[in-house]
Write a protein that holds these residues in place. Sequence first.
Motif, PDB file in Angstrom:
ATOM      1  N   VAL A 204       0.855  -1.213  -0.021  1.00  0.00           N
ATOM      2  CA  VAL A 204      -0.068  -0.055  -0.068  1.00  0.00           C
ATOM      3  C   VAL A 204       0.883   1.426  -0.005  1.00  0.00           C
ATOM      4  CG1 VAL A 204      -1.603   1.364   1.311  1.00  0.00           C
ATOM      5  CG2 VAL A 204      -1.945  -1.162   0.998  1.00  0.00           C
ATOM      6  N   VAL A 207       2.360   1.692  -3.306  1.00  0.00           N
ATOM      7  CA  VAL A 207       1.272   2.211  -4.424  1.00  0.00           C
ATOM      8  C   VAL A 207       1.351   3.955  -4.052  1.00  0.00           C
ATOM      9  CG1 VAL A 207      -1.123   2.301  -4.713  1.00  0.00           C
ATOM     10  CG2 VAL A 207       0.219  -0.095  -4.604  1.00  0.00           C
ATOM     11  N   MET A 254       3.484  -3.616 -10.129  1.00  0.00           N
ATOM     12  CA  MET A 254       2.406  -4.344  -9.449  1.00  0.00           C
ATOM     13  C   MET A 254       2.231  -5.694 -10.285  1.00  0.00           C
ATOM     14  SD  MET A 254       1.958  -2.338  -7.172  1.00  0.00           S
ATOM     15  CE  MET A 254       0.610  -3.104  -6.456  1.00  0.00           C
ATOM     16  N   TRP A 265      -4.651  -6.093  -4.089  1.00  0.00           N
ATOM     17  CA  TRP A 265      -4.432  -4.645  -4.562  1.00  0.00           C
ATOM     18  C   TRP A 265      -5.134  -4.333  -5.718  1.00  0.00           C
ATOM     19  CZ3 TRP A 265      -2.978  -4.332  -9.645  1.00  0.00           C
ATOM     20  CH2 TRP A 265      -2.307  -5.222 -10.423  1.00  0.00           C
TER      21      TRP A 265
END
Length: 474
Positions: A204, A207, A254, A265
């Motif tokens: 997270v 990201v 990712m 995600w």
Amino acid sequence: MNWTIALPEIVLSVLGMAILLAGVLIKGRNTFQLCAMMTIGALIITAGLVLMGHGGLGYNGLFLQDSYAVFVKLLVLAASVLGIVLCLDHNEHENLPRFEFPVLILYATVGMMVMASSSNLMSLYLGVELQSLSIYVLAAFARDDLRSSEAGLKYFVLGALASGLLLYGISLVYGFSGSMDFAQLAKALADPLHVSHGLIVGIVFVVAGLAFKISAVPFHMWTPDVYEGAPTPVTAFMATAPKVAAIALFVRVMIGPFGHLLAQWQQLIVLISMASMVLGALAAIGQGNIKRLMAYSSIGHMGYLLVGLAAGSADGVRGVLIYLVTYIFTSAGMFACIIAMRRQGRAVERIADLGGLWKSDPGMALSLTIFLFSMAGIPPFSGFIGKYFIFGAALQAHLVTLAVVGVAASAVSAFYYIRIIKVMYFDQPEPAFDARPASLSIVAGAGALFTLLFFLFPAPVVAAAQAAAKVILG
């Protein structure tokens, strides 16, 4: 150690130092122009090396050269060349003809090329920081202009915060997995049921750090002020090359090491994508400054690109790459027209300044119309083709709600694009702009032709994007 796979980056870095030395040693009025031309030559040489180079893994797994990296690097190099061409006349007019400007773009490009070839979280961070540090300086390059200084400071402070988030996420991923290598992470995370919660938290944060680099919601706060305050060629550069590198890195991270955790995600990317598309569509409606409007437009386009990432498939990655190709040439041409908005030697930025443009400069009005229709996603322009592949991938991945939101946001954003066209063709004529320099006419004309005629020859780009996408998904 297979060091030759990084030969383009090494050559470009050495040429950058040579150009910097030349700028210091050569005294004269044309030093800026000379260094700019040398930088364009260095970027073209590097593009040739990228095309002729061989693939492989080197530097103990830190650096990867594959067809995906080649595709992204060529896009970044093309965007950097366009960025330098756009600055040639503008910097002279604005009293910014300093030879460091093209060299900063060159080293930002080196950072982006490292980002494209990252196969380890450490090389990822090094690439991100090299390009970020160069762009911080570029944003504040007009140091006597309060807006430019403010833009550079805002970008630096918020960028440092985002770098901290990214670094914290990397440390969590390393702490809970024991590796920073993409290939080893992919093996370690092959079984999602045995992945620790700490690792998910780390993802997270990663990201969040990368979302800042592409100015996705809710990490978009810096974008309108920095776009408006920075010198316009810097804004043009920031809107193209760094976005390409950051999105490409986002996709590689990712779908590569964290690809097995798609279920964990995917919803996060979907939410960021939706928020970016909606905010980009709605916030731009009331803007009177065309650079701020382009900032919100850029946020919306990043949302569309994240649709392809959320799909998590080869079709999604292919859609992202095709969209990036169309986005670069449309944005560069659009900013060429914005830089050409100059009256009596002074730059103007209000949308109202375009009133009656079709009478005083029909060529520029036609180019702007093509770019605006393309950004709105109206066929047959290149922007429509990019959105077609992006939304098609979302539907195949059963992300119907995301695709519907994207199409709705695209329809809303068409309002403010078409409003500019209305101003150019139907509003009271404003005084004519100053004569356009050849460099801006070339970029605007080439961008308009590409945007208008792309639907006739999409096959080579689609095939190259397909090959690059297959590499990412192994």
